[in-house]
Design a protein around this motif. Structure first.
Motif, PDB file in Angstrom:
ATOM      1  N   ASP A  45      41.703  32.985  56.106  1.00  0.00           N
ATOM      2  CA  ASP A  45      43.081  33.349  56.443  1.00  0.00           C
ATOM      3  C   ASP A  45      43.425  34.654  55.730  1.00  0.00           C
ATOM      4  O   ASP A  45      42.694  35.117  54.862  1.00  0.00           O
ATOM      5  N   ARG A  46      44.527  35.268  56.110  1.00  0.00           N
ATOM      6  CA  ARG A  46      44.867  36.599  55.617  1.00  0.00           C
ATOM      7  C   ARG A  46      44.987  36.639  54.088  1.00  0.00           C
ATOM      8  O   ARG A  46      44.537  37.570  53.443  1.00  0.00           O
ATOM      9  N   GLY A  47      45.568  35.608  53.486  1.00  0.00           N
ATOM     10  CA  GLY A  47      45.707  35.587  52.032  1.00  0.00           C
ATOM     11  C   GLY A  47      44.370  35.622  51.313  1.00  0.00           C
ATOM     12  O   GLY A  47      44.187  36.351  50.341  1.00  0.00           O
ATOM     13  N   HIS A  48      43.410  34.844  51.801  1.00  0.00           N
ATOM     14  CA  HIS A  48      42.093  34.829  51.183  1.00  0.00           C
ATOM     15  C   HIS A  48      41.310  36.117  51.492  1.00  0.00           C
ATOM     16  O   HIS A  48      40.525  36.571  50.662  1.00  0.00           O
ATOM     17  N   GLN A  49      41.537  36.691  52.664  1.00  0.00           N
ATOM     18  CA  GLN A  49      40.910  37.979  52.964  1.00  0.00           C
ATOM     19  C   GLN A  49      41.345  39.025  51.942  1.00  0.00           C
ATOM     20  O   GLN A  49      40.518  39.767  51.405  1.00  0.00           O
ATOM     21  N   LEU A  50      42.644  39.075  51.668  1.00  0.00           N
ATOM     22  CA  LEU A  50      43.163  40.048  50.710  1.00  0.00           C
ATOM     23  C   LEU A  50      42.628  39.770  49.306  1.00  0.00           C
ATOM     24  O   LEU A  50      42.304  40.701  48.564  1.00  0.00           O
ATOM     25  N   GLN A  51      42.516  38.497  48.933  1.00  0.00           N
ATOM     26  CA  GLN A  51      41.989  38.147  47.614  1.00  0.00           C
ATOM     27  C   GLN A  51      40.550  38.627  47.461  1.00  0.00           C
ATOM     28  O   GLN A  51      40.189  39.234  46.445  1.00  0.00           O
ATOM     29  N   VAL A  52      39.718  38.397  48.466  1.00  0.00           N
ATOM     30  CA  VAL A  52      38.319  38.826  48.418  1.00  0.00           C
ATOM     31  C   VAL A  52      38.237  40.341  48.359  1.00  0.00           C
ATOM     32  O   VAL A  52      37.464  40.909  47.577  1.00  0.00           O
ATOM     33  N   MET A  53      39.044  41.025  49.156  1.00  0.00           N
ATOM     34  CA  MET A  53      38.992  42.481  49.179  1.00  0.00           C
ATOM     35  C   MET A  53      39.495  43.085  47.858  1.00  0.00           C
ATOM     36  O   MET A  53      38.970  44.095  47.408  1.00  0.00           O
ATOM     37  N   ARG A  54      40.498  42.469  47.242  1.00  0.00           N
ATOM     38  CA  ARG A  54      40.974  42.964  45.946  1.00  0.00           C
ATOM     39  C   ARG A  54      39.878  42.843  44.883  1.00  0.00           C
ATOM     40  O   ARG A  54      39.689  43.748  44.071  1.00  0.00           O
ATOM     41  N   ARG A  55      39.163  41.725  44.884  1.00  0.00           N
ATOM     42  CA  ARG A  55      38.065  41.541  43.906  1.00  0.00           C
ATOM     43  C   ARG A  55      36.943  42.548  44.169  1.00  0.00           C
ATOM     44  O   ARG A  55      36.356  43.090  43.232  1.00  0.00           O
ATOM     45  N   THR A  56      36.654  42.784  45.442  1.00  0.00           N
ATOM     46  CA  THR A  56      35.608  43.739  45.793  1.00  0.00           C
ATOM     47  C   THR A  56      36.019  45.148  45.376  1.00  0.00           C
ATOM     48  O   THR A  56      35.226  45.911  44.833  1.00  0.00           O
ATOM     49  N   ARG A  57      37.282  45.488  45.614  1.00  0.00           N
ATOM     50  CA  ARG A  57      37.803  46.803  45.212  1.00  0.00           C
ATOM     51  C   ARG A  57      37.742  46.968  43.695  1.00  0.00           C
ATOM     52  O   ARG A  57      37.360  48.019  43.178  1.00  0.00           O
ATOM     53  N   ALA A  58      38.104  45.917  42.948  1.00  0.00           N
ATOM     54  CA  ALA A  58      38.069  45.974  41.486  1.00  0.00           C
ATOM     55  C   ALA A  58      36.639  46.170  40.988  1.00  0.00           C
ATOM     56  O   ALA A  58      36.404  46.898  40.022  1.00  0.00           O
ATOM     57  N   TYR A  59      35.682  45.542  41.652  1.00  0.00           N
ATOM     58  CA  TYR A  59      34.269  45.704  41.297  1.00  0.00           C
ATOM     59  C   TYR A  59      33.849  47.161  41.462  1.00  0.00           C
ATOM     60  O   TYR A  59      33.207  47.742  40.591  1.00  0.00           O
ATOM     61  N   ALA A  60      34.249  47.769  42.564  1.00  0.00           N
ATOM     62  CA  ALA A  60      33.921  49.173  42.812  1.00  0.00           C
ATOM     63  C   ALA A  60      34.634  50.084  41.811  1.00  0.00           C
ATOM     64  O   ALA A  60      34.048  51.038  41.304  1.00  0.00           O
ATOM     65  N   ASP A  61      35.892  49.789  41.494  1.00  0.00           N
ATOM     66  CA  ASP A  61      36.646  50.612  40.538  1.00  0.00           C
ATOM     67  C   ASP A  61      36.046  50.543  39.136  1.00  0.00           C
ATOM     68  O   ASP A  61      36.193  51.479  38.357  1.00  0.00           O
ATOM     69  N   ALA A  62      35.362  49.432  38.830  1.00  0.00           N
ATOM     70  CA  ALA A  62      34.738  49.279  37.509  1.00  0.00           C
ATOM     71  C   ALA A  62      33.367  49.949  37.446  1.00  0.00           C
ATOM     72  O   ALA A  62      32.684  49.861  36.440  1.00  0.00           O
ATOM     73  N   GLY A  63      32.966  50.609  38.530  1.00  0.00           N
ATOM     74  CA  GLY A  63      31.718  51.364  38.509  1.00  0.00           C
ATOM     75  C   GLY A  63      30.614  50.807  39.379  1.00  0.00           C
ATOM     76  O   GLY A  63      29.564  51.420  39.522  1.00  0.00           O
ATOM     77  N   GLY A  64      30.819  49.629  39.963  1.00  0.00           N
ATOM     78  CA  GLY A  64      29.809  49.036  40.836  1.00  0.00           C
ATOM     79  C   GLY A  64      29.845  49.647  42.220  1.00  0.00           C
ATOM     80  O   GLY A  64      30.813  50.313  42.601  1.00  0.00           O
ATOM     81  N   GLY A  65      28.800  49.416  42.970  1.00  0.00           N
ATOM     82  CA  GLY A  65      28.748  49.890  44.341  1.00  0.00           C
ATOM     83  C   GLY A  65      28.879  48.718  45.299  1.00  0.00           C
ATOM     84  O   GLY A  65      28.472  47.606  44.993  1.00  0.00           O
ATOM     85  N   VAL A  66      29.463  48.965  46.450  1.00  0.00           N
ATOM     86  CA  VAL A  66      29.669  47.915  47.450  1.00  0.00           C
ATOM     87  C   VAL A  66      29.266  48.448  48.814  1.00  0.00           C
ATOM     88  O   VAL A  66      29.698  49.519  49.218  1.00  0.00           O
ATOM     89  N   VAL A  67      28.416  47.684  49.497  1.00  0.00           N
ATOM     90  CA  VAL A  67      28.104  47.948  50.895  1.00  0.00           C
ATOM     91  C   VAL A  67      28.532  46.698  51.649  1.00  0.00           C
ATOM     92  O   VAL A  67      28.035  45.606  51.388  1.00  0.00           O
ATOM     93  N   ALA A  68      29.499  46.848  52.547  1.00  0.00           N
ATOM     94  CA  ALA A  68      30.038  45.696  53.273  1.00  0.00           C
ATOM     95  C   ALA A  68      30.014  45.975  54.766  1.00  0.00           C
ATOM     96  O   ALA A  68      30.413  47.054  55.205  1.00  0.00           O
ATOM     97  N   ILE A  69      29.565  44.996  55.521  1.00  0.00           N
ATOM     98  CA  ILE A  69      29.595  45.080  56.974  1.00  0.00           C
ATOM     99  C   ILE A  69      30.768  44.229  57.429  1.00  0.00           C
ATOM    100  O   ILE A  69      30.822  43.037  57.139  1.00  0.00           O
ATOM    101  N   MET A  70      31.718  44.880  58.100  1.00  0.00           N
ATOM    102  CA  MET A  70      32.942  44.190  58.501  1.00  0.00           C
ATOM    103  C   MET A  70      33.364  44.629  59.892  1.00  0.00           C
ATOM    104  O   MET A  70      33.085  45.745  60.300  1.00  0.00           O
TER     105      MET A  70
END
Length: 94
Positions: A45-70
């Motif tokens: 659902d939209r709330g959980h989508q936003l939660q997952v994307m916020r965590r993924t964004r935070a991971y990238a902001d902390a220096g990690g790399g993200v490759v996502a197929i969406m």
């Protein structure tokens, strides 16, 4: 070809298996760590989508790399640090 009975519904799609994910440190002793994610928000659902994307964004902001197929282009554009046309978006540190 055998005709299908009138009113017969196609079988429902089976539920997707649930995955548990462990986010490790974004940067390790050998450098940047990468998350490779495929359809990470499908069937959420939209709330959980936003939660997952916020965590993924935070991971990238902390220096990690993200490759996502969406296939959720609007959601991708909300969190990506840059998009090339409508084909590829990047989630590298801003």
């Amino acid at each position: 070809m055998t005709p299908q009975p009138v009113g017969r519904r196609t079988p429902a799609r089976p539920p997707r298996p649930r995955a548990e994910v462990q986010f490790w440190e974004p940067v390790g002793p050998l450098g940047r760590c990468w998350l490779m994610l495929g359809e990470l928000v499908v069937d959420l659902d939209r709330g959980h989508q936003l939660q997952v994307m916020r965590r993924t964004r935070a991971y990238a902001d902390a220096g990690g790399g993200v490759v996502a197929i969406m296939h959720e282009l609007n959601l991708s554009a909300m969190f990506a640090s840059g998009c090339g046309g409508k084909i590829a978006c990047s989630l590298l540190a801003r």
